[in-house]
Write an enzyme that holds these catalytic residues in place. Structure first.
Site, PDB file in Angstrom:
ATOM      1  N   VAL A 503       0.840  -1.195   0.000  1.00 50.42           N
ATOM      2  CA  VAL A 503       0.000   0.000   0.000  1.00 50.42           C
ATOM      3  C   VAL A 503       0.878   1.250   0.000  1.00 50.42           C
ATOM      4  O   VAL A 503       1.845   1.336   0.753  1.00 50.42           O
ATOM      5  CB  VAL A 503      -0.917   0.018   1.235  1.00 50.42           C
ATOM      6  CG1 VAL A 503      -1.895   1.174   1.147  1.00 50.42           C
ATOM      7  CG2 VAL A 503      -1.650  -1.288   1.376  1.00 50.42           C
ATOM      8  N   LYS A 518      -3.330   0.670  -3.308  1.00 48.20           N
ATOM      9  CA  LYS A 518      -2.882  -0.698  -3.029  1.00 48.20           C
ATOM     10  C   LYS A 518      -2.544  -1.390  -4.327  1.00 48.20           C
ATOM     11  O   LYS A 518      -3.374  -1.484  -5.228  1.00 48.20           O
ATOM     12  CB  LYS A 518      -3.999  -1.443  -2.284  1.00 48.20           C
ATOM     13  CG  LYS A 518      -3.699  -2.899  -2.069  1.00 48.20           C
ATOM     14  CD  LYS A 518      -4.659  -3.524  -1.090  1.00 48.20           C
ATOM     15  CE  LYS A 518      -4.396  -3.052   0.324  1.00 48.20           C
ATOM     16  NZ  LYS A 518      -5.194  -3.729   1.323  1.00 48.20           N
ATOM     17  N   ASP A 613     -10.706 -12.634   5.819  1.00 46.37           N
ATOM     18  CA  ASP A 613      -9.427 -12.239   6.410  1.00 46.37           C
ATOM     19  C   ASP A 613      -9.613 -11.133   7.440  1.00 46.37           C
ATOM     20  O   ASP A 613      -8.909 -10.123   7.414  1.00 46.37           O
ATOM     21  CB  ASP A 613      -8.459 -11.797   5.307  1.00 46.37           C
ATOM     22  CG  ASP A 613      -7.014 -11.792   5.792  1.00 46.37           C
ATOM     23  OD1 ASP A 613      -6.739 -12.378   6.867  1.00 46.37           O
ATOM     24  OD2 ASP A 613      -6.162 -11.180   5.120  1.00 46.37           O
TER      25      ASP A 613
END
Ligand SMILES: *[C@@H]1O[C@H](CO)[C@@H](O)[C@H](O)[C@H]1NC(C)=O
Ligand SMILES: *[C@@H]1O[C@H](CO)[C@@H](O)[C@H](O)[C@H]1NC(C)=O
Ligand SMILES: *[C@@H]1O[C@H](CO)[C@@H](O)[C@H](O)[C@H]1NC(C)=O
Ligand SMILES: *[C@@H]1O[C@H](CO)[C@@H](O)[C@H](O)[C@H]1NC(C)=O
Ligand SMILES: *[C@@H]1O[C@H](CO)[C@@H](O)[C@H](O)[C@H]1NC(C)=O
Ligand SMILES: *[C@@H]1O[C@H](CO)[C@@H](O)[C@H](O)[C@H]1NC(C)=O
Ligand SMILES: *[C@@H]1O[C@H](CO)[C@@H](O)[C@H](O)[C@H]1NC(C)=O
Ligand SMILES: *[C@@H]1O[C@H](CO)[C@@H](O)[C@H](O)[C@H]1NC(C)=O
Length: 774
Positions: A503, A518, A613
């Protein structure tokens, strides 16, 4: 169809009679609305003459037999319909006039010289000739709302929409072929400047004599005066046999290319359109209204405290439904309250602009100022507005909040009712979001001033992105790689690395807004379509606990995402640093907010998103330390063999639900598991796995359960500010979430209710499998 065939047949008869198919109209001919009402073209396709409008008649060109749907040109559009007693005379002295029973004359065409004959051509062009057979006037050169095959909209000319399909008078939108080479859509009665445009071909500066052309095969394009195609709006190559194409700016402000099949029941279909976003045309909703999408259709709503002037007629706008007292410079906070209208944008009409820290300050500033009737707040800028507000539309991707001053009692001051949440269900809002964001490209042009140094460049830039089709189904900004290189100063400042890539820090709007760019790695290299689909899904999400995606780049091999920048780093930065101690209440509030974000992904957004995640590194903190979940929606883009590699910590469960390791189907419950781990971390202010602790304490979930069983929660949590009863409740929620069996874990909705104390939390069962699966 029967009618059309009849006309074709009829015209065949007429043309044979008229020898060599002459469709010449001679001087002295006349038409009346009831008998002999039109002159047909040679093949009988087009007719010039009277057609019915409202209770009377108008004169124009249409497809013979079906004027109701196909009026392509109208004389004197704004004149009231004529009575049945009028005649259309092609007078012996060469004038084309309409004559009333009282012998009042109205010119239908005004050629520079007297005509000798006229003809309705098969192209749909009605022409007047002089005695040398030279065209001295043609309907193709004074277009109304339609462009036919072979017709050109030349530089400086414009098409105006009609009021409705059945009323051909001038409506509220226009399409202009500008002399700077740009084809642009505007509302009527505005100057030709970018701030008013709602669609553009982005061909600004490509020549001073550019024309919009439509060919026989449905090819619609912009041509410069030396014959170079500057831009294809459609690719053409459509069937030409028995099909007619025409382009029309419709009453709703969108221009569409239609095909009409002469064979198949006279079917009309739309081949291409300028936008799918029916709220895009500015001014659709009149003053003090705003446009929202209801499923596929636009709808207009009034500002709170306002009512429609003429219900059913959107353009009439809205007026206050209470009488506002005149400004007497007294503090008005006792008489009025401010009502919030989130994510809605208007033309800026501000008389004062302040930099204020919070939206509450902005509300207060407007309440105190009796000249202020509404305020908008975005990025710490509070703009006081006077009414009327115009060109309003809900723009879910926008952070703008508007406040409208409405009559109120003292008891409700400071209580802001979020109109959007209250009056429309969240689902509605998401449906809205689908197409609202969609006009992003145009809207970004409006804000482009900020991104690019000048308008001209912005137009060019966007036209280069290769958007060939008319329908610009783009919900997010699409950036080129070199844009991003520039924005990030050559990817100079790295903000961090995550499971999906690196990023970088960047800026847009001339350096005014910081963004996080990103660069995705390990992604499917093919599948551009899938990538764009996923980007759209992510782009449509809108929740205060989700990081907002602003744009993306799919330039060659490069896949990058542009997010809003979060100034306080991630939850991991705050939670695991001893110097950053968060207080108990703050931690619980953060947990609740994360739960809300996940709940939204699971149940409230248009297509369910499993994050896969959830972990403190993926929960970013904004300037007010409000958590926002990032990286959602990306799991789908990963190569299948990499979905299992999220867990950074080997030999422990980390945040990953056990079903990942067991090849079981992964459901939303996997996120519930990860949330449970994060919740325990929040309660205990430590990492879920930390080998600096004694061995039995190193793995938090195991240590936590044994403390819970032994009723020794204080071993886990230190701090005087901890509410013991709350602690136990929240602890139990965490343990429910991390149960091994996915189906036993509660849904996020249940989790939120339990966190908030709305429902009781039962004693969680023992997670017997802890030791066996490590
Ligand atoms: C219609 O007009 C044509 C010529 O313009 C004429 O020959 C014919 O008689 C007219 N028919 C009627 C019914 O008036
Ligand atoms: C127009 O046509 C009508 C019907 O033939 C006729 O009565 C009238 O005199 C004509 N007017 C002119 C100006 O030619
Ligand atoms: C038309 O476009 C071509 C290609 O962009 C350019 O070379 C030519 O100069 C243009 N003609 C005019 C008159 O601008
Ligand atoms: C513009 O170009 C067209 C050909 O495309 C030409 O006929 C016309 O004369 C030009 N107009 C001007 C003002 O140059
Ligand atoms: C436009 O389309 C035509 C074919 O329809 C093609 O020949 C031409 O190269 C295209 N031009 C541009 C600028 O895309
Ligand atoms: C007319 O168009 C509609 C939509 O494009 C299509 O579904 C229908 O089959 C068409 N009818 C005929 C007779 O072609
Ligand atoms: C004005 O409109 C609001 C809704 O926008 C409504 O609650 C209120 O009762 C209306 N007031 C009057 C006087 O009609
Ligand atoms: C709708 O309202 C506008 C503005 O008040 C007016 O000009 C227009 O004629 C109205 N349209 C209809 C169909 O009544």
């Amino acid at each position: 169809m029967a009618r059309l065939l009849f006309f074709i047949f009829l015209s065949a008869v007429i043309t044979t009679e008229a020898q060599q198919g002459e469709s010449v109209v001679n001087l002295g001919s006349f038409l009346t609305p009831t008998t002999n009402s039109s002159w047909l073209s040679r093949s009988g396709l087009y007719a010039f003459g009277f057609y019915q409008q409202a209770n009377g008649y108008a004169i124009g060109v249409f497809l013979a037999g079906i004027p109701e749907k196909t009026v392509v040109w109208t004389a004197n559009r704004d004149k009231a319909p004529a009575l049945a007693s009028v005649t259309l005379n092609f007078t012996s002295d060469g004038r084309l006039i309409m004559q009333s029973a009282q012998a009042e004359e109205t010119a239908i065409a005004s050629p520079p010289e007297r005509a000798a004959s006229a003809s309705m051509l098969d192209s749909g062009n009605f022409v007047l000739y002089n005695s040398d057979k030279k065209i001295i006037w043609q309907s193709f050169e004074s277009p109304t709302n339609t462009l036919l095959q072979g017709q050109r909209l030349t530089a400086g000319k414009e098409l105006f929409s009609s009021v409705s399909e059945s009323d051909q008078s001038i409506g509220i939108f226009r399409l202009k072929m500008q002399t700077d080479g740009n084809l642009v859509q505007y509302p009527v009665q505005t100057t030709d400047t970018a701030e008013y445009s709602y669609w553009s071909s982005f061909t600004d500066g490509k020549g001073s004599n550019v024309s919009l052309c439509l060919d026989d095969d449905g090819h619609l394009y912009l041509l410069n005066s030396t014959g170079t195609i500057l831009k294809n709006l459609t690719q053409g190559g459509y069937p030409t046999k028995d099909v007619v194409y025409f382009m029309r700016i419709d009453a709703d402000g969108i221009f569409r290319l239609y095909s009409h099949n002469l064979d198949k029941n006279g079917n009309f279909s739309v081949i291409s359109r300028s936008t799918d976003d029916k709220c895009a045309p500015k001014g659709l909703c009149g003053l003090n209204g705003f446009c929202i999408m209801n499923d596929q259709d636009a709808n207009c709503l009034c500002l709170p405290g306002f009512a429609s002037v003429n219900p059913g007629n959107w353009t009439s706008g809205c007026v206050r439904n209470f009488t506002a007292e005149s400004c007497n410079s007294k503090d008005e906070s006792t008489k009025y309250i401010m009502q919030a209208v989130p994510s809605t944008v208007w033309e800026d009409n501000s008389f004062s602009s302040l930099t204020l820290l919070t939206k509450e300050d902005c509300e207060a500033a407007c309440l105190k100022d009796c000249n202020c009737e509404a305020a908008t707040y975005r990025d710490r800028v509070c703009q006081k507005q006077r009414l009327p507000l115009r060109f309003g539309r809900r723009e879910l991707s926008d952070v703008n909040i508007a406040f409208i001053k409405v009559a109120g009692s003292t008891s409700t001051i400071n209580k802001i009712e979020p109109l959007g949440r209250e009056r429309y269900s969240r689902k509605d809002i998401m449906i809205l979001g689908i197409s609202l964001g969609a006009f992003g490209l145009i809207m970004s042009v409006i804000s482009a001033i900020a991104i690019y140094k000048n308008r001209v460049r912005a137009y060019r830039r966007l036209s280069n992105s290769g958007n060939v089709d008319l329908s610009m189904d783009v919900s997010l900004r699409s950036f080129t790689y070199s844009d991003l290189e520039k924005m990030t100063n050559g990817f100079k400042e790295e903000l961090g690395r995550g499971s999906f890539g690196t990023v970088y820090k960047g800026t847009i709007w001339n350096g005014q807004k910081i963004v996080a760019v990103k660069r995705l790695e390990k992604l499917l290299t093919e599948g551009e379509r899938e990538f764009q689909m996923e980007m759209k899904v992510i782009g449509r999400t809108h929740h205060k606990n989700l990081v907002r995606l602003l744009g993306y780049c799919h330039d060659g091999e490069n896949r990058l995402l542009v997010y809003e920048y979060m100034s306080n780093g991630s939850l991991a930065d705050i939670l695991f640093k001893p110097e950053e101690k968060l207080c108990w209440d703050e931690r619980i509030e953060i947990a609740r907010n994360i739960a809300k974000g996940i709940l939204y992904l699971h149940e409230e957004c248009e297509s369910q998103i499993i994050h896969c995640d959830i972990k403190p590194q993926n929960i970013l903190m904004d300037e007010y330390r409000c958590p926002k979940i990032s990286d959602f929606g990306l799991a789908k883009l990963l190569k299948p063999d990499q979905t299992n590699t999220f867990t950074g910590i080997r030999g422990t469960k980390g945040y990953v639900a056990p079903e990942w390791h067991r090849n079981q189907p992964v459901t939303v419950k996997a996120d519930v598991y990860s949330f449970g781990i994060v919740l325990l971390e929040l309660i205990c202010c430590r990492k879920s796995v930390d080998w600096s602790f004694p061995e039995e304490e190193a793995i938090l979930e195991e240590w936590a359960y044994s403390c819970f069983e032994a009723r020794e929660l204080d071993k886990l949590v230190s701090g005087k500010d901890v509410d013991k009863r709350q602690l136990e409740r929240i602890f139990k929620v965490g343990l429910w979430c991390i149960l091994d069996e996915p189906s036993l874990r509660p849904s996020m909705k249940k989790v939120l209710l339990m966190l908030e104390g709305t429902v009781d939390v039962p004693i969680p069962p023992s997670p017997t499998s802890f030791l066996s699966t490590v």
